[in-house]
Design an enzyme around this catalytic site. Structure first.
Site, PDB file in Angstrom:
ATOM      1  N   GLY A  26      -0.340   3.335   7.116  1.00 32.07           N
ATOM      2  CA  GLY A  26      -0.142   2.110   7.911  1.00 32.07           C
ATOM      3  C   GLY A  26       0.587   2.403   9.203  1.00 32.07           C
ATOM      4  O   GLY A  26       0.927   3.553   9.505  1.00 32.07           O
ATOM      5  N   GLU A 102      -1.567   5.166  -3.122  1.00 36.15           N
ATOM      6  CA  GLU A 102      -0.155   4.797  -2.940  1.00 36.15           C
ATOM      7  C   GLU A 102       0.522   4.633  -4.299  1.00 36.15           C
ATOM      8  O   GLU A 102       1.647   5.095  -4.499  1.00 36.15           O
ATOM      9  CB  GLU A 102      -0.054   3.510  -2.113  1.00 36.15           C
ATOM     10  CG  GLU A 102      -0.357   3.784  -0.649  1.00 36.15           C
ATOM     11  CD  GLU A 102      -0.558   2.549   0.205  1.00 36.15           C
ATOM     12  OE1 GLU A 102      -0.590   2.705   1.428  1.00 36.15           O
ATOM     13  OE2 GLU A 102      -0.701   1.449  -0.335  1.00 36.15           O
ATOM     14  N   LYS A 120       8.544  -9.455   6.503  1.00 36.65           N
ATOM     15  CA  LYS A 120       7.623  -9.270   5.374  1.00 36.65           C
ATOM     16  C   LYS A 120       8.203  -9.840   4.082  1.00 36.65           C
ATOM     17  O   LYS A 120       7.511  -9.896   3.067  1.00 36.65           O
ATOM     18  CB  LYS A 120       7.294  -7.787   5.191  1.00 36.65           C
ATOM     19  CG  LYS A 120       6.428  -7.212   6.310  1.00 36.65           C
ATOM     20  CD  LYS A 120       6.161  -5.742   6.103  1.00 36.65           C
ATOM     21  CE  LYS A 120       5.151  -5.198   7.120  1.00 36.65           C
ATOM     22  NZ  LYS A 120       4.973  -3.749   7.012  1.00 36.65           N
TER      23      LYS A 120
HETATM   24  C1  5RP Z   1      -1.519   0.359   3.175  1.00 30.34           C
HETATM   25  C2  5RP Z   1      -0.229  -0.314   2.857  1.00 30.34           C
HETATM   26  C3  5RP Z   1       0.766  -0.417   3.974  1.00 30.34           C
HETATM   27  O1  5RP Z   1       1.977   0.126   3.532  1.00 30.34           O
HETATM   28  C4  5RP Z   1       0.932  -1.873   4.333  1.00 30.34           C
HETATM   29  O2  5RP Z   1      -0.329  -2.429   4.633  1.00 30.34           O
HETATM   30  C5  5RP Z   1       1.889  -2.053   5.530  1.00 30.34           C
HETATM   31  O3  5RP Z   1       1.279  -1.562   6.682  1.00 30.34           O
HETATM   32  P1  5RP Z   1       1.967  -1.575   8.114  1.00 30.34           P
HETATM   33  O4  5RP Z   1       2.953  -0.469   8.131  1.00 30.34           O
HETATM   34  O5  5RP Z   1       0.814  -1.330   9.060  1.00 30.34           O
HETATM   35  O6  5RP Z   1       2.615  -2.913   8.311  1.00 30.34           O
HETATM   36  O7  5RP Z   1       0.029  -0.754   1.780  1.00 30.34           O
HETATM   37  O8  5RP Z   1      -2.430   0.315   2.113  1.00 30.34           O
END
Ligand code: 5RP
Length: 226
Positions: A26, A102, A120
């Protein structure tokens, strides 16, 4: 400085030279890789495992040593971000479609830290969208089964391709609306449906620390209560 950059700099204190480091996927992790690329000791001495093709490419491009998950190496530390954190300390991940790897790396890493913007943290939301990864051929069965037991479900589409996006593992990602209070129960139960490989729900037993930051530099560390 933006919260992602603040977090990337802050989390450096947890990384040591000669570590086996697991990284998620991400924009937050991309920022961390950018910050890490200036840390010569880590670059020289550490080995990385990553949860996606994107992070593997970013790491290699920046001169880090990346090994495949086939190595079976267990990271001493895993750093990742998340999409949503609930009041109850449950995270939803998988916004980048990398939820399976993950979860795999989180499970097999010794110490796990998740970093994210304070925005978040969603307080008092009744339901959330949870990604699940399903084997292609099972997709119709899984969708009908979930609908029959009352869930709203859709397959995830991206840009640059017609139809469902395909994960790095060659599977389809479905997004399911789940009541916030039932997230961890859903995580256990949905995997009983043949074809469902993993969900993006990360309950408290899966992490050691969550670090939140805002754009003003306020940082909060959260550890799961036992
Ligand atoms: C990817 C994820 C990421 O950790 C999540 O989407 C957060 O992303 P970003 O750092 O772009 O906000 O779970 O599968």
């Amino acid at each position: 400085m933006e919260a992602k950059e603040i977090l990337a700099n802050y989390v450096l204190q947890y990384l040591k030279e000669n570590d086996i480091i697991g990284l998620g996927t991400g924009r937050t992790i991309r920022k961390l890789i950018e910050v890490l690329s200036k840390e010569e000791n880590i670059k020289r001495g550490s080995i990385f495992l990553a949860s996606s093709i994107d992070s593997e490419l970013e790491l290699s491009k920046n001169g880090f040593k990346v090994v495949s998950l086939f190595s079976g190496l267990r990271p001493s530390i895993y750093i990742d971000s998340f999409d949503v954190l609930t009041n109850a300390g449950v995270m939803i991940k998988g916004g980048g479609g990398a939820l399976f790897r993950e979860k795999l790396l989180t499970y097999f890493s010794k110490y796990k830290i998740f970093i994210g913007e304070e925005s978040k943290l969603k307080k008092n939301v009744k339901a959330l969208e949870v990604p699940i990864e399903v084997v292609n051929v099972s997709v119709n069965y899984v969708m009908r089964e979930l609908e029959n037991i009352g869930y709203e479900v859709k397959y995830r589409e991206g840009s640059g391709k017609i139809g469902p996006i395909i994960s790095d593992n060659g599977n389809i990602i479905l997004d399911v609306i789940v009541k916030t209070e039932e997230l961890c129960e859903f995580d256990k139960n949905v995997k009983r449906i043949p074809g469902v490989i993993e969900t993006g729900v990360f309950c408290k037993e899966l992490y050691n620390k969550i670090i939140l930051a805002d754009n003003n530099g306020r940082i909060e560390e959260i550890e799961p209560s036992k």
